[in-house]
Each structure stands twice: as C-alpha cells, then as structure tokens.
Design a protein around this motif. Structure first.
Motif, mmCIF file in Angstrom:
data_model
loop_
_atom_site.group_PDB
_atom_site.id
_atom_site.type_symbol
_atom_site.label_atom_id
_atom_site.label_comp_id
_atom_site.label_asym_id
_atom_site.label_seq_id
_atom_site.Cartn_x
_atom_site.Cartn_y
_atom_site.Cartn_z
ATOM 1 N N GLU A 119 0.808 -1.223 0.000
ATOM 2 C CA GLU A 119 0.000 0.000 0.000
ATOM 3 C C GLU A 119 0.840 1.271 0.000
ATOM 4 O OE1 GLU A 119 -2.691 -0.333 3.263
ATOM 5 O OE2 GLU A 119 -3.727 -2.053 2.425
ATOM 6 N N GLN A 120 1.822 1.323 -0.888
ATOM 7 C CA GLN A 120 2.653 2.521 -0.989
ATOM 8 C C GLN A 120 2.036 3.516 -1.957
ATOM 9 O OE1 GLN A 120 6.960 1.847 -1.454
ATOM 10 N NE2 GLN A 120 6.518 -0.329 -1.283
ATOM 11 N N ARG A 121 2.128 4.782 -1.621
ATOM 12 C CA ARG A 121 1.757 5.825 -2.572
ATOM 13 C C ARG A 121 2.867 6.006 -3.601
ATOM 14 N NH1 ARG A 121 3.406 11.023 -3.240
ATOM 15 N NH2 ARG A 121 1.989 12.355 -4.429
ATOM 16 N N ARG A 122 4.095 5.990 -3.104
ATOM 17 C CA ARG A 122 5.253 6.243 -3.968
ATOM 18 C C ARG A 122 6.441 5.492 -3.393
ATOM 19 N NH1 ARG A 122 7.857 9.935 -7.527
ATOM 20 N NH2 ARG A 122 9.307 11.394 -6.581
ATOM 21 N N GLU A 154 7.032 13.439 1.480
ATOM 22 C CA GLU A 154 7.526 14.473 0.572
ATOM 23 C C GLU A 154 6.489 15.567 0.392
ATOM 24 O OE1 GLU A 154 8.055 13.268 -3.505
ATOM 25 O OE2 GLU A 154 6.438 11.797 -3.359
ATOM 26 N N ARG A 155 6.968 16.747 0.074
ATOM 27 C CA ARG A 155 6.115 17.859 -0.291
ATOM 28 C C ARG A 155 5.483 17.561 -1.651
ATOM 29 N NH1 ARG A 155 6.526 23.511 0.954
ATOM 30 N NH2 ARG A 155 4.850 24.579 -0.145
ATOM 31 N N ALA A 163 2.789 14.447 1.419
ATOM 32 C CA ALA A 163 2.226 13.114 1.245
ATOM 33 C C ALA A 163 3.183 12.067 1.792
ATOM 34 C CB ALA A 163 1.944 12.835 -0.232
ATOM 35 N N ILE A 164 2.632 11.151 2.561
ATOM 36 C CA ILE A 164 3.411 10.018 3.063
ATOM 37 C C ILE A 164 3.486 8.988 1.943
ATOM 38 C CG2 ILE A 164 3.466 8.124 4.727
ATOM 39 C CD1 ILE A 164 2.055 10.036 6.692
ATOM 40 N N GLY A 165 4.701 8.741 1.466
ATOM 41 C CA GLY A 165 4.880 7.776 0.385
ATOM 42 C C GLY A 165 4.680 6.351 0.841
ATOM 43 N N VAL A 199 -0.899 13.666 4.008
ATOM 44 C CA VAL A 199 -1.779 12.857 3.183
ATOM 45 C C VAL A 199 -1.264 11.420 3.101
ATOM 46 C CG1 VAL A 199 -2.990 12.698 0.976
ATOM 47 C CG2 VAL A 199 -2.193 14.918 1.802
ATOM 48 N N PRO A 200 -1.598 10.564 4.073
ATOM 49 C CA PRO A 200 -1.275 9.151 3.902
ATOM 50 C C PRO A 200 -2.182 8.562 2.833
ATOM 51 C CG PRO A 200 -1.906 9.655 6.169
ATOM 52 C CD PRO A 200 -2.250 10.827 5.331
ATOM 53 N N VAL A 201 -1.717 7.588 2.098
ATOM 54 C CA VAL A 201 -2.510 6.974 1.049
ATOM 55 C C VAL A 201 -2.494 5.474 1.230
ATOM 56 C CG1 VAL A 201 -2.830 6.733 -1.434
ATOM 57 C CG2 VAL A 201 -1.918 8.846 -0.516
ATOM 58 N N ARG A 202 -3.635 4.830 1.064
ATOM 59 C CA ARG A 202 -3.670 3.365 1.152
ATOM 60 C C ARG A 202 -4.458 2.817 -0.021
ATOM 61 N NH1 ARG A 202 -8.676 1.636 2.807
ATOM 62 N NH2 ARG A 202 -10.017 3.176 3.805
#
Length: 205
Positions: A119-122, A154-155, A163-165, A199-202
């Motif tokens: 579940e990584q954004r980046r 990262e910004r 955003a939390i990668g 902004v964490p992303v899953r």
C-alpha cells in the motif's frame, strides 16, 4: 527539484528521471483520443513510461479513453487527509526508543525493506531517484539501536500538502514525527509556505 514540468492546456506533464506523469487541473477537453495520443507521443520520444492520474470525480469517459489507448488501470486508492494541527502531539517514547534520520550505511537495508511494504503511494527508491532533495524526509523508529520501522514523506509540488509515500509498519510515533516535519521544516529556499496537511494513502483493493 530534478523534474521538468510542462503545462498543456488543462494538463500538467511531469518528467522525472525514471518515468513521467500526467495530471489535469480542469476538464480534459472534448477530443480525448487526440489529447491522449499527443501525450503518449511526447513521452515515447523521451523513452519513458507514462502514468496518468485519474480520480473518482473525473468523467468516466476519461478512463474509457485511456483504456482504449492502451493504458492499464493500476490499483485503486483512497486518500486519508489530516490537518497537521489535528495530529496528536508526540508521545513520550519508551526508554531506548527514538525517531531519527537514517545513516548513510543503512540506505540499502531500508530500500530493501521498503520494496516489500504494501500500500505505498510512492516507492522510496523512486522518490530518491527523482531527486526531491530537501522537499522529502526519511524517518526511522529504532529501539536499543535496532530499526523497527521506516516512513518516507515528501512535499507535493507547490501545494500545501505533504504526502506520506509509505510506512513499513503501523507506528503512531512515525506519523507524529512526519507531521512535525511537515509543519516545522524550513522550505523557504524553494517556496514561502510550509505544508498544512499530511496525506497518507492506502490501497482499497
């Protein structure tokens, strides 16, 4: 930093060292087939793969047109947005536990572990390769000298968001440290504002 950004009407192309992305700031327009073909040609000329961001509020026609042009949908994701002011203050860490920056000799080990993180954004390797410099941060949580988990953040462009990668484990301590970085990191060399949001992303597969 380290990327080339081009505007094409409502579209924004970003050329990184390893790939490119397309996003849009408004309606993509009527002749979607021609618009998509033009982006494909531009990236093909640079010999780079292309990723096109599609959001739930976009017209279903955009997704259909991209698939017709050969794009393959990636995993769906949902955004979890938090105002930094709402993130709880750091807790007192247990004895022997601390959050710190990684040492140069730990880089390869962290990259290997980050690859297996779901579940990584980046990906961390991609973020480092794209050279975001002081617009990014890597944090590790350790206990008695042993690394427990890692987070990278990262910004997001010229926005008010960080955003939390990815994060290798459910560690509140790392989320709190990431919020503190986003709030207090001095980014005035590049832009006058500091991010207000994390902004964490899953994935939601």
């Amino acid at each position: 930093m380290g990327a080339v950004v081009e505007r094409d009407g409502s579209l924004v192309r970003t050329h990184y060292g390893t790939h490119g992305t397309v996003g849009h700031t408004g309606p993509a327009g009527d002749d979607l087939a021609e618009l998509i073909r033009r982006q494909q040609d531009l990236f093909a000329a640079r010999h780079k793969p292309i990723e096109w961001k599609v959001y739930a509020h976009d017209s279903p026609l955009l997704g259909e047109s991209l698939r017709a042009a050969g794009f393959v949908p990636g995993p769906e994701r949902s955004l979890l947005v938090a105002d930094i002011a709402d993130v709880p203050s750091p807790e007192v860490l247990r004895p022997g536990m601390r959050v710190r920056h990684p040492l140069s000799g730990e880089r390869e080990r962290l990259l290997r572990r980050a690859v297996t993180t779901p579940e990584q954004r980046r990906p961390l390797s991609e973020m480092e390769a794209d050279g975001t410099g002081s617009e990014m941060e890597i944090l590790v949580l350790e206990h008695d000298g042993r690394i427990l988990d890692t987070l990278w953040i990262e910004r997001v462009g010229a926005t008010d968001f960080a955003a939390i990668g990815g994060i290798t484990g459910p560690r509140r301590e790392l989320l709190q440290a990431a919020a503190a970085w986003a709030e207090w990191r001095d980014l005035r060399v590049f832009r006058p504002r500091t991010p207000r949001y994390g902004v964490p992303v899953r994935n939601v597969s």
